[in-house]
Design a protein around this motif. Sequence first.
Motif, mmCIF file in Angstrom:
data_model
loop_
_atom_site.group_PDB
_atom_site.id
_atom_site.type_symbol
_atom_site.label_atom_id
_atom_site.label_comp_id
_atom_site.label_asym_id
_atom_site.label_seq_id
_atom_site.Cartn_x
_atom_site.Cartn_y
_atom_site.Cartn_z
ATOM 1 N N SER A 176 0.804 -1.139 0.015
ATOM 2 C CA SER A 176 0.096 0.184 -0.032
ATOM 3 C C SER A 176 0.789 1.366 -0.029
ATOM 4 O O SER A 176 0.414 2.220 -0.558
ATOM 5 C CB SER A 176 -0.927 0.087 0.980
ATOM 6 O OG SER A 176 -1.650 -1.178 1.382
ATOM 7 N N THR A 196 1.465 3.590 2.525
ATOM 8 C CA THR A 196 0.813 4.137 3.468
ATOM 9 C C THR A 196 -0.053 3.574 4.555
ATOM 10 O O THR A 196 -0.295 2.649 4.279
ATOM 11 C CB THR A 196 -0.155 5.442 2.944
ATOM 12 O OG1 THR A 196 -1.387 4.630 2.534
ATOM 13 C CG2 THR A 196 0.525 6.117 1.630
ATOM 14 N N LEU A 197 0.270 4.187 5.790
ATOM 15 C CA LEU A 197 -0.493 3.570 6.959
ATOM 16 C C LEU A 197 -2.026 3.493 6.443
ATOM 17 O O LEU A 197 -2.777 2.349 6.847
ATOM 18 C CB LEU A 197 -0.327 4.318 8.071
ATOM 19 C CG LEU A 197 1.173 4.171 8.651
ATOM 20 C CD1 LEU A 197 1.104 5.228 10.106
ATOM 21 C CD2 LEU A 197 1.595 2.873 9.070
ATOM 22 N N THR A 198 -2.525 4.043 5.854
ATOM 23 C CA THR A 198 -4.020 4.422 5.638
ATOM 24 C C THR A 198 -4.403 3.474 4.807
ATOM 25 O O THR A 198 -5.583 2.648 4.790
ATOM 26 C CB THR A 198 -4.508 5.686 5.001
ATOM 27 O OG1 THR A 198 -3.975 7.004 6.007
ATOM 28 C CG2 THR A 198 -5.936 6.022 4.933
ATOM 29 N N GLY A 199 -3.632 3.136 3.783
ATOM 30 C CA GLY A 199 -3.880 2.359 2.603
ATOM 31 C C GLY A 199 -3.850 0.635 3.283
ATOM 32 O O GLY A 199 -4.721 -0.164 3.072
ATOM 33 N N ALA A 224 -4.322 -0.044 6.462
ATOM 34 C CA ALA A 224 -5.285 -0.059 7.406
ATOM 35 C C ALA A 224 -6.397 -0.554 6.769
ATOM 36 O O ALA A 224 -7.276 -1.298 7.119
ATOM 37 C CB ALA A 224 -5.367 1.173 8.159
ATOM 38 N N ARG A 225 -6.975 0.107 5.701
ATOM 39 C CA ARG A 225 -7.925 -0.084 4.856
ATOM 40 C C ARG A 225 -7.849 -1.621 4.514
ATOM 41 O O ARG A 225 -9.039 -2.319 4.315
ATOM 42 C CB ARG A 225 -8.174 0.893 3.580
ATOM 43 C CG ARG A 225 -9.568 0.751 2.960
ATOM 44 C CD ARG A 225 -9.592 1.590 1.516
ATOM 45 N NE ARG A 225 -9.039 3.079 2.279
ATOM 46 C CZ ARG A 225 -8.213 3.925 1.761
ATOM 47 N NH1 ARG A 225 -7.167 3.161 1.129
ATOM 48 N NH2 ARG A 225 -7.989 4.980 2.087
ATOM 49 N N GLN A 254 -8.594 -3.832 7.417
ATOM 50 C CA GLN A 254 -9.712 -3.289 8.125
ATOM 51 C C GLN A 254 -9.516 -3.166 9.571
ATOM 52 O O GLN A 254 -9.955 -3.721 10.353
ATOM 53 C CB GLN A 254 -10.887 -4.242 8.049
ATOM 54 C CG GLN A 254 -11.238 -4.478 6.447
ATOM 55 C CD GLN A 254 -12.474 -5.593 6.375
ATOM 56 O OE1 GLN A 254 -12.463 -6.319 7.209
ATOM 57 N NE2 GLN A 254 -13.246 -5.196 5.330
ATOM 58 N N GLU A 264 -7.195 0.215 12.339
ATOM 59 C CA GLU A 264 -6.879 1.393 12.513
ATOM 60 C C GLU A 264 -5.455 1.597 12.082
ATOM 61 O O GLU A 264 -4.845 0.684 12.321
ATOM 62 C CB GLU A 264 -7.041 2.091 13.938
ATOM 63 C CG GLU A 264 -8.598 2.033 14.430
ATOM 64 C CD GLU A 264 -9.375 2.990 13.617
ATOM 65 O OE1 GLU A 264 -8.947 3.919 13.427
ATOM 66 O OE2 GLU A 264 -10.568 2.767 13.672
ATOM 67 N N HIS A 265 -5.217 2.954 11.552
ATOM 68 C CA HIS A 265 -3.714 2.978 11.006
ATOM 69 C C HIS A 265 -3.019 3.076 12.175
ATOM 70 O O HIS A 265 -1.635 2.531 12.085
ATOM 71 C CB HIS A 265 -3.745 4.304 10.308
ATOM 72 C CG HIS A 265 -3.813 5.734 11.186
ATOM 73 N ND1 HIS A 265 -4.981 6.058 11.453
ATOM 74 C CD2 HIS A 265 -2.704 6.308 11.715
ATOM 75 C CE1 HIS A 265 -4.607 7.155 12.253
ATOM 76 N NE2 HIS A 265 -3.469 7.469 12.255
ATOM 77 N N THR A 266 -3.226 3.231 13.398
ATOM 78 C CA THR A 266 -2.497 3.396 14.558
ATOM 79 C C THR A 266 -1.921 1.911 14.880
ATOM 80 O O THR A 266 -1.022 1.482 15.236
ATOM 81 C CB THR A 266 -3.048 3.834 15.754
ATOM 82 O OG1 THR A 266 -4.341 3.336 15.825
ATOM 83 C CG2 THR A 266 -3.309 5.274 15.423
ATOM 84 N N GLY A 310 5.162 9.128 2.761
ATOM 85 C CA GLY A 310 4.703 7.809 3.135
ATOM 86 C C GLY A 310 5.938 6.872 3.728
ATOM 87 O O GLY A 310 6.896 7.576 3.849
#
Length: 291
Positions: free
Chosen positions: A15, A17-20, A22-23, A26, A28-30, A54
Amino acid sequence: MNWDDLRFFLALVDSGTLTGAARRLQVEHTTVARRIDALEAALGLRLFDRLVRGWQLTVEGQNLVQHAREVEDRWFSFERKALSEGQMEGVVRISAAPTLTSFVLAPNLKNLHAALPGLELELFAEKHEVSLGRREADIALRMSRPQTAGLVIKAVATIQYGLYAKKSYLKGLDRSDWQFAAYERNSGTPHHQWLENLLGADPSRVLLRSNDQLVLRQVVAAGMGVSVLPHYLAKGLGSNELQRIQDPPCPVQRKLWLVMHDDVRRSVRVRAVADQLISLFASQAVQDLLT
Protein backbone atom coordinates in the motif's frame (compact mmCIF):
# COMPACT_ATOMS: atom_id res chain seq x y z
CA MET A 1 8.44 -12.63 16.72
CA ASN A 2 4.69 -12.54 16.15
CA TRP A 3 4.19 -14.25 12.80
CA ASP A 4 1.01 -12.25 12.19
CA ASP A 5 3.10 -9.08 12.06
CA LEU A 6 4.33 -10.22 8.62
CA ARG A 7 0.79 -9.63 7.36
CA PHE A 8 1.02 -6.00 8.43
CA PHE A 9 4.51 -5.73 6.95
CA LEU A 10 3.35 -6.92 3.51
CA ALA A 11 0.19 -4.81 3.57
CA LEU A 12 2.31 -1.71 4.17
CA VAL A 13 4.77 -2.75 1.47
CA ASP A 14 1.94 -3.10 -1.06
CA SER A 15 0.00 0.00 0.00
CA GLY A 16 2.84 2.39 0.74
CA THR A 17 0.85 4.26 3.39
CA LEU A 18 -0.54 3.47 6.82
CA THR A 19 -4.01 4.47 5.66
CA GLY A 20 -3.89 2.13 2.66
CA ALA A 21 -2.61 -0.78 4.73
CA ALA A 22 -5.24 -0.14 7.42
CA ARG A 23 -8.00 -0.10 4.81
CA ARG A 24 -6.78 -3.38 3.34
CA LEU A 25 -6.57 -5.05 6.76
CA GLN A 26 -9.72 -3.34 8.12
CA VAL A 27 -7.98 -1.93 11.18
CA GLU A 28 -6.99 1.51 12.44
CA HIS A 29 -3.82 3.04 11.00
CA THR A 30 -2.39 3.26 14.52
CA THR A 31 -2.66 -0.53 14.74
CA VAL A 32 -0.56 -0.90 11.59
CA ALA A 33 2.11 1.44 12.98
CA ARG A 34 2.16 -0.39 16.31
CA ARG A 35 2.52 -3.81 14.67
CA ILE A 36 5.37 -2.60 12.44
CA ASP A 37 7.12 -1.12 15.47
CA ALA A 38 6.75 -4.47 17.25
CA LEU A 39 8.15 -6.37 14.26
CA GLU A 40 11.15 -4.07 13.99
CA ALA A 41 11.80 -4.43 17.72
CA ALA A 42 11.60 -8.22 17.53
CA LEU A 43 13.99 -8.36 14.55
CA GLY A 44 16.31 -5.62 15.72
CA LEU A 45 16.05 -4.00 12.29
CA ARG A 46 14.59 -0.81 10.89
CA LEU A 47 12.33 -1.94 8.05
CA PHE A 48 10.79 1.41 7.02
CA ASP A 49 11.85 5.03 6.93
CA ARG A 50 8.97 7.19 8.17
CA LEU A 51 8.71 9.92 5.55
CA VAL A 52 6.16 12.70 5.11
CA ARG A 53 5.01 11.27 1.77
CA GLY A 54 4.72 7.74 3.11
CA TRP A 55 6.61 4.84 4.62
CA GLN A 56 9.54 3.73 2.48
CA LEU A 57 11.34 0.41 2.76
CA THR A 58 14.92 0.48 3.98
CA VAL A 59 17.51 -1.73 2.31
CA GLU A 60 17.07 -4.24 5.13
CA GLY A 61 13.32 -4.19 4.58
CA GLN A 62 13.69 -4.70 0.85
CA ASN A 63 15.87 -7.74 1.45
CA LEU A 64 13.13 -9.37 3.54
CA VAL A 65 10.11 -8.78 1.30
CA GLN A 66 10.49 -11.91 -0.82
CA HIS A 67 11.07 -14.07 2.26
CA ALA A 68 7.94 -12.61 3.86
CA ARG A 69 5.93 -13.41 0.73
CA GLU A 70 7.15 -17.00 0.81
CA VAL A 71 6.02 -17.32 4.44
CA GLU A 72 2.65 -15.78 3.49
CA ASP A 73 2.22 -18.23 0.60
CA ARG A 74 2.93 -21.13 2.94
CA TRP A 75 0.46 -19.81 5.49
CA PHE A 76 -2.36 -19.48 2.96
CA SER A 77 -1.57 -22.93 1.61
CA PHE A 78 -1.90 -24.27 5.16
CA GLU A 79 -5.18 -22.38 5.62
CA ARG A 80 -6.63 -23.70 2.35
CA LYS A 81 -5.64 -27.24 3.26
CA ALA A 82 -7.29 -26.86 6.66
CA LEU A 83 -10.43 -25.59 4.97
CA SER A 84 -10.58 -28.67 2.75
CA GLU A 85 -10.63 -30.83 5.89
CA GLY A 86 -13.53 -28.90 7.44
CA GLN A 87 -17.18 -29.80 7.96
CA MET A 88 -20.47 -28.46 6.61
CA GLU A 89 -20.41 -25.41 8.86
CA GLY A 90 -18.65 -22.07 9.05
CA VAL A 91 -18.18 -19.14 6.69
CA VAL A 92 -18.02 -19.12 2.89
CA ARG A 93 -16.96 -15.87 1.21
CA ILE A 94 -18.32 -14.99 -2.24
CA SER A 95 -16.93 -12.09 -4.29
CA ALA A 96 -18.74 -10.57 -7.29
CA ALA A 97 -19.15 -7.27 -9.11
CA PRO A 98 -21.35 -4.75 -7.23
CA THR A 99 -24.27 -4.69 -9.68
CA LEU A 100 -24.29 -8.48 -10.06
CA THR A 101 -24.24 -8.82 -6.28
CA SER A 102 -27.10 -6.36 -5.73
CA PHE A 103 -29.38 -7.23 -8.63
CA VAL A 104 -28.84 -10.97 -9.16
CA LEU A 105 -27.24 -12.67 -6.15
CA ALA A 106 -28.78 -10.90 -3.15
CA PRO A 107 -32.43 -11.15 -4.32
CA ASN A 108 -32.07 -14.85 -5.22
CA LEU A 109 -30.14 -16.37 -2.31
CA LYS A 110 -33.16 -17.51 -0.32
CA ASN A 111 -33.17 -21.07 -1.68
CA LEU A 112 -29.40 -21.38 -1.33
CA HIS A 113 -29.55 -20.29 2.29
CA ALA A 114 -32.41 -22.70 3.01
CA ALA A 115 -30.50 -25.60 1.45
CA LEU A 116 -27.37 -24.94 3.53
CA PRO A 117 -28.63 -23.91 6.99
CA GLY A 118 -25.32 -24.55 8.79
CA LEU A 119 -23.36 -22.03 6.76
CA GLU A 120 -22.79 -18.29 7.04
CA LEU A 121 -22.37 -16.49 3.74
CA GLU A 122 -20.20 -13.41 3.32
CA LEU A 123 -21.11 -11.57 0.11
CA PHE A 124 -18.53 -9.04 -1.04
CA ALA A 125 -19.47 -6.54 -3.78
CA GLU A 126 -16.13 -5.59 -5.30
CA LYS A 127 -14.98 -4.10 -8.58
CA HIS A 128 -11.44 -5.40 -8.29
CA GLU A 129 -10.47 -9.05 -8.59
CA VAL A 130 -9.73 -10.55 -5.19
CA SER A 131 -6.89 -13.00 -4.59
CA LEU A 132 -8.27 -16.50 -4.14
CA GLY A 133 -4.80 -17.76 -3.25
CA ARG A 134 -4.69 -15.37 -0.29
CA ARG A 135 -8.17 -16.40 0.86
CA GLU A 136 -9.65 -12.95 0.18
CA ALA A 137 -12.64 -14.99 -1.00
CA ASP A 138 -13.53 -18.67 -1.35
CA ILE A 139 -15.57 -18.25 -4.53
CA ALA A 140 -15.39 -15.46 -7.12
CA LEU A 141 -17.77 -14.65 -9.95
CA ARG A 142 -15.82 -12.96 -12.73
CA MET A 143 -16.62 -11.47 -16.12
CA SER A 144 -13.27 -12.48 -17.62
CA ARG A 145 -11.73 -15.94 -17.62
CA PRO A 146 -8.75 -16.02 -15.21
CA GLN A 147 -5.39 -17.13 -16.54
CA THR A 148 -3.78 -17.82 -13.15
CA ALA A 149 -2.65 -21.39 -12.53
CA GLY A 150 -4.16 -23.43 -9.71
CA LEU A 151 -7.74 -22.24 -10.19
CA VAL A 152 -10.89 -24.22 -10.94
CA ILE A 153 -13.04 -22.36 -13.47
CA LYS A 154 -16.58 -22.98 -14.72
CA ALA A 155 -18.81 -20.89 -17.00
CA VAL A 156 -22.16 -20.50 -15.21
CA ALA A 157 -24.05 -17.92 -17.27
CA THR A 158 -24.02 -15.59 -20.26
CA ILE A 159 -24.58 -11.89 -19.59
CA GLN A 160 -26.46 -10.06 -22.36
CA TYR A 161 -26.93 -6.34 -22.93
CA GLY A 162 -29.25 -3.85 -24.56
CA LEU A 163 -30.03 -0.17 -24.98
CA TYR A 164 -32.42 1.19 -22.35
CA ALA A 165 -34.22 4.44 -21.63
CA LYS A 166 -37.14 5.63 -19.54
CA LYS A 167 -40.43 5.12 -21.35
CA SER A 168 -41.41 8.78 -21.08
CA TYR A 169 -38.04 9.82 -22.55
CA LEU A 170 -38.56 7.73 -25.67
CA LYS A 171 -42.10 9.05 -26.17
CA GLY A 172 -40.99 12.66 -26.07
CA LEU A 173 -38.07 12.61 -28.51
CA ASP A 174 -37.19 11.56 -32.03
CA ARG A 175 -34.37 9.03 -32.31
CA SER A 176 -32.08 11.65 -33.82
CA ASP A 177 -32.45 13.76 -30.65
CA TRP A 178 -31.52 11.03 -28.18
CA GLN A 179 -28.60 11.70 -25.86
CA PHE A 180 -26.54 9.00 -24.21
CA ALA A 181 -25.01 8.17 -20.86
CA ALA A 182 -21.71 6.45 -21.62
CA TYR A 183 -18.88 4.79 -19.76
CA GLU A 184 -15.53 6.45 -19.08
CA ARG A 185 -13.33 7.14 -22.09
CA ASN A 186 -10.95 4.42 -23.32
CA SER A 187 -12.90 1.69 -21.55
CA GLY A 188 -12.09 -1.74 -22.93
CA THR A 189 -15.39 -3.21 -21.73
CA PRO A 190 -17.03 -4.80 -24.82
CA HIS A 191 -20.58 -3.41 -24.44
CA HIS A 192 -19.36 0.10 -23.71
CA GLN A 193 -17.00 -0.09 -26.69
CA TRP A 194 -19.99 -1.13 -28.81
CA LEU A 195 -21.86 1.99 -27.65
CA GLU A 196 -18.89 4.20 -28.53
CA ASN A 197 -18.83 2.71 -32.04
CA LEU A 198 -22.57 3.27 -32.33
CA LEU A 199 -22.22 6.93 -31.40
CA GLY A 200 -19.32 7.52 -33.75
CA ALA A 201 -17.29 10.71 -33.51
CA ASP A 202 -20.11 13.05 -32.41
CA PRO A 203 -19.36 14.08 -28.78
CA SER A 204 -22.54 16.17 -28.59
CA ARG A 205 -24.62 12.98 -28.27
CA VAL A 206 -22.92 12.05 -24.96
CA LEU A 207 -24.79 13.61 -22.06
CA LEU A 208 -22.37 12.38 -19.41
CA ARG A 209 -19.87 9.64 -18.62
CA SER A 210 -19.34 7.51 -15.53
CA ASN A 211 -17.16 4.61 -14.43
CA ASP A 212 -20.09 2.99 -12.61
CA GLN A 213 -22.87 1.03 -14.32
CA LEU A 214 -25.32 1.70 -11.51
CA VAL A 215 -24.82 5.44 -12.00
CA LEU A 216 -25.62 5.03 -15.70
CA ARG A 217 -28.77 3.10 -14.81
CA GLN A 218 -29.92 5.80 -12.41
CA VAL A 219 -29.30 8.51 -14.98
CA VAL A 220 -31.41 6.60 -17.51
CA ALA A 221 -34.12 5.92 -14.90
CA ALA A 222 -34.27 9.68 -14.24
CA GLY A 223 -35.23 10.24 -17.88
CA MET A 224 -31.98 11.88 -18.89
CA GLY A 225 -30.98 9.71 -21.83
CA VAL A 226 -30.15 6.29 -23.26
CA SER A 227 -27.44 3.85 -22.20
CA VAL A 228 -26.30 0.28 -22.76
CA LEU A 229 -26.93 -1.88 -19.69
CA PRO A 230 -26.85 -5.56 -18.78
CA HIS A 231 -30.42 -6.81 -18.89
CA TYR A 232 -30.34 -7.81 -15.22
CA LEU A 233 -29.51 -4.24 -14.21
CA ALA A 234 -32.46 -2.84 -16.15
CA LYS A 235 -34.94 -5.55 -15.08
CA GLY A 236 -33.71 -6.30 -11.56
CA LEU A 237 -35.70 -5.73 -8.36
CA GLY A 238 -39.01 -5.67 -10.21
CA SER A 239 -38.22 -2.50 -12.14
CA ASN A 240 -40.63 -1.63 -14.97
CA GLU A 241 -39.56 1.98 -15.45
CA LEU A 242 -37.02 1.25 -18.19
CA GLN A 243 -37.83 0.26 -21.75
CA ARG A 244 -35.56 -1.89 -23.86
CA ILE A 245 -34.75 -0.47 -27.29
CA GLN A 246 -34.85 -3.37 -29.75
CA ASP A 247 -33.21 -1.56 -32.65
CA PRO A 248 -30.28 -1.62 -32.76
CA PRO A 249 -29.75 -4.80 -30.72
CA CYS A 250 -26.53 -5.07 -28.76
CA PRO A 251 -24.67 -8.20 -29.96
CA VAL A 252 -22.30 -8.37 -26.97
CA GLN A 253 -22.52 -11.48 -24.80
CA ARG A 254 -20.10 -12.10 -21.95
CA LYS A 255 -19.49 -15.29 -20.03
CA LEU A 256 -19.74 -15.28 -16.27
CA TRP A 257 -17.16 -17.54 -14.63
CA LEU A 258 -17.32 -19.17 -11.22
CA VAL A 259 -13.78 -19.46 -9.89
CA MET A 260 -12.25 -21.27 -6.90
CA HIS A 261 -8.75 -22.17 -5.83
CA ASP A 262 -7.98 -25.82 -6.50
CA ASP A 263 -7.25 -26.44 -2.80
CA VAL A 264 -10.45 -24.76 -1.58
CA ARG A 265 -12.80 -26.68 -3.88
CA ARG A 266 -12.13 -29.77 -1.77
CA SER A 267 -13.86 -28.07 1.15
CA VAL A 268 -17.27 -29.63 1.75
CA ARG A 269 -18.93 -26.31 2.50
CA VAL A 270 -17.31 -24.37 -0.36
CA ARG A 271 -18.19 -27.12 -2.83
CA ALA A 272 -21.78 -27.12 -1.58
CA VAL A 273 -22.11 -23.34 -2.03
CA ALA A 274 -20.53 -23.54 -5.49
CA ASP A 275 -23.00 -26.24 -6.54
CA GLN A 276 -25.90 -24.12 -5.29
CA LEU A 277 -24.61 -21.08 -7.20
CA ILE A 278 -24.36 -23.13 -10.38
CA SER A 279 -27.98 -24.24 -9.89
CA LEU A 280 -29.02 -20.66 -9.15
CA PHE A 281 -27.65 -19.34 -12.44
CA ALA A 282 -29.27 -22.24 -14.30
CA SER A 283 -32.69 -21.44 -12.81
CA GLN A 284 -35.41 -19.90 -14.95
CA ALA A 285 -35.75 -16.88 -12.66
CA VAL A 286 -32.13 -15.85 -13.12
CA GLN A 287 -32.10 -16.73 -16.81
CA ASP A 288 -35.04 -14.38 -17.30
CA LEU A 289 -33.00 -11.62 -15.68
CA LEU A 290 -29.93 -12.19 -17.80
CA THR A 291 -31.53 -12.50 -21.24
